[in-house]
Design a protein around this motif. Sequence first.
Motif, short mmCIF file in Angstrom:
data_model
loop_
_atom_site.label_atom_id
_atom_site.label_comp_id
_atom_site.label_asym_id
_atom_site.label_seq_id
_atom_site.Cartn_x
_atom_site.Cartn_y
_atom_site.Cartn_z
N ALA A 134 37.03 18.87 75.27
CA ALA A 134 37.87 18.67 74.09
C ALA A 134 37.06 18.10 72.93
N ALA A 135 36.01 17.32 73.25
CA ALA A 135 35.17 16.72 72.21
C ALA A 135 33.91 17.53 71.95
N SER A 136 33.79 18.70 72.56
CA SER A 136 32.57 19.51 72.48
C SER A 136 32.32 20.05 71.08
N ASP A 137 31.03 20.14 70.72
CA ASP A 137 30.62 20.77 69.46
C ASP A 137 30.25 22.23 69.63
N VAL A 138 30.32 22.75 70.86
CA VAL A 138 29.91 24.13 71.11
C VAL A 138 30.88 25.10 70.43
N ARG A 139 30.33 25.98 69.61
CA ARG A 139 31.12 26.99 68.91
C ARG A 139 30.67 28.41 69.28
N GLU A 140 29.49 28.50 69.88
CA GLU A 140 28.96 29.83 70.20
C GLU A 140 28.24 29.78 71.54
N VAL A 141 28.52 30.74 72.38
CA VAL A 141 27.83 30.88 73.65
C VAL A 141 27.16 32.26 73.66
N ARG A 178 25.55 25.58 69.86
CA ARG A 178 25.27 26.77 70.66
C ARG A 178 24.88 26.40 72.09
N ALA A 179 25.39 27.15 73.04
CA ALA A 179 24.95 27.08 74.43
C ALA A 179 24.46 28.47 74.82
N VAL A 180 23.51 28.53 75.75
CA VAL A 180 22.97 29.81 76.21
C VAL A 180 23.16 29.92 77.71
#
Length: 532
Positions: free
Chosen positions: A285-292, A247-249
């Motif tokens: 491309a290697a990011s784990d972010v699935r939700e913003v 998650r990123a905010v």
Amino acid sequence: MAYVVTQACCADASCVVACPVNCIHPTPGEPGFAEAEMLYIDPKSCVGCGACVTACPVGAIKPESRLTPEEQPFSVLNAAYYDEYSHADRTPLALVPPQRRLVDPRPVRVAVVGAGPAGLYAADELLRHPEVSVDVLDRLPTPYGLLRAGVAPDHHHTKGAEKLFRAIEEQPGFRYLLGVEVGRDLTHAELAEHYDAVITCVGAAADKRLGVDGETLPGSLSATELVAWYNGHPERQDLDVPLDHERAVVIGTGNVALDVARILTADPEALARTDIASGPLDALAASDVREVVVLGRRGPDDAAFTLPELVGLAGLPDVDVLLDPGGADITATGERGRLLRDLASRERRPGRRAIILRFHTQPVAVLGETRVEGLAVRGTHPTLTGAETLDTGLVLRAIGYHGKPVPGLPYDDVAGTVPNDRGRVEPGSYVAGWIKRGPTGFIGTNKSCAQETVTQLLDDLDAGLVPVPPRRGEDLRERLADRGVDPIDLAGWRAIDRQEKHRGAISGRSRAKIVALDELRAAATSSLRETV
């Protein structure tokens, strides 16, 4: 067959002039022009000639029959504008006055500091006068400012405004001095010694702060920094962007917040077809972010994003875009209200990336020992005032820009601007763009802003208020050369541009940006350099 405007415009108004039946509004001279989010085509008056399509420099106009499902709301927007605003009693087009000429026809040299949209529009206005020549300076080796380093890489239509700037560059009397920083390589006073006038167009380079504990932890960044990072700004390629949490905010609800959320959740294969910088592309491309999660302190009706940006976000085919009103009712009317309510009714589907627009939520503190581990928030609506912690590894503030002091010019610390009267600081010294008016408006707003400033400059010249500078006949490049500064000219920028496009073509991209300052300078003197 009617045509439809499908995005926020550059507000150049080329389409307005091209339309033979006056069906595109608001036009120059009408209320709202240059402040409107976009222009609108009247479907009842449009004769389907396509003249506007040819004239539009950013490819924003399409026939209604060729709209994608995601673009269909723009058809409603265009028609709804004319339901609300009648143009029958308005002047059809702006009245074009005769071209102004200076009282004294002597040659005039003007320096424009800043090669972004504000600076280039100012140069364009000045070069309408054959007596005037313009040198455009910028501290970077490349021009276009936020158009190059601020517009999201997937907004390729907006980047089409480069065509306008290329036409400005090719006018007689135009010259670049890129890679020259006023305040480092020479002072504002030294610059003024060589030119009849100086127009400063340096924008608003700083960002506003949250003012909460933990804001300086690693992983707490400004959206300004992130945007510069993925757009290949040479000074932001070493930015530490932790993407190892799901998650990123993003704090803020303007267009920049939506851009950042969209890029963080975008399909890397789709991003690879844009001009995004190569290093950030590999990281995403290697990011784990699935939700913003995009946080707004106030309600959805008060969100700062424009309707065209919201339409584009809501139509993303591979990302769930949801809305949490935070206990408030959505009272907005028209297409904006309908779209907000639609987003609030959606449900998240398993396994998909998501962007959640969450309102009536205020950050309290950024949490973590050595890096960001969470964000403490509280509700701001009377019905939901509880506290909560959002687990996250990345917090981005997107709550606005703020201008920095300009060496040699007065400064208003509160507004983040140079105090001025319609662009005039004093006779001979002027400002345009965000450093003049604050961080408001769109790319096209800089056109009317520049017109106002240049009018003040011309008035001062005609009134004899601008003294002849003591070193006007001397070339500034000689002074810079004595200090070891070698400016990049238009031919050098063209060589950089060609090399970036050549590199991009190899990998099937529109452009592969060069991001290292030494490589940019090398490209400017490469075999791709041609006489301009």
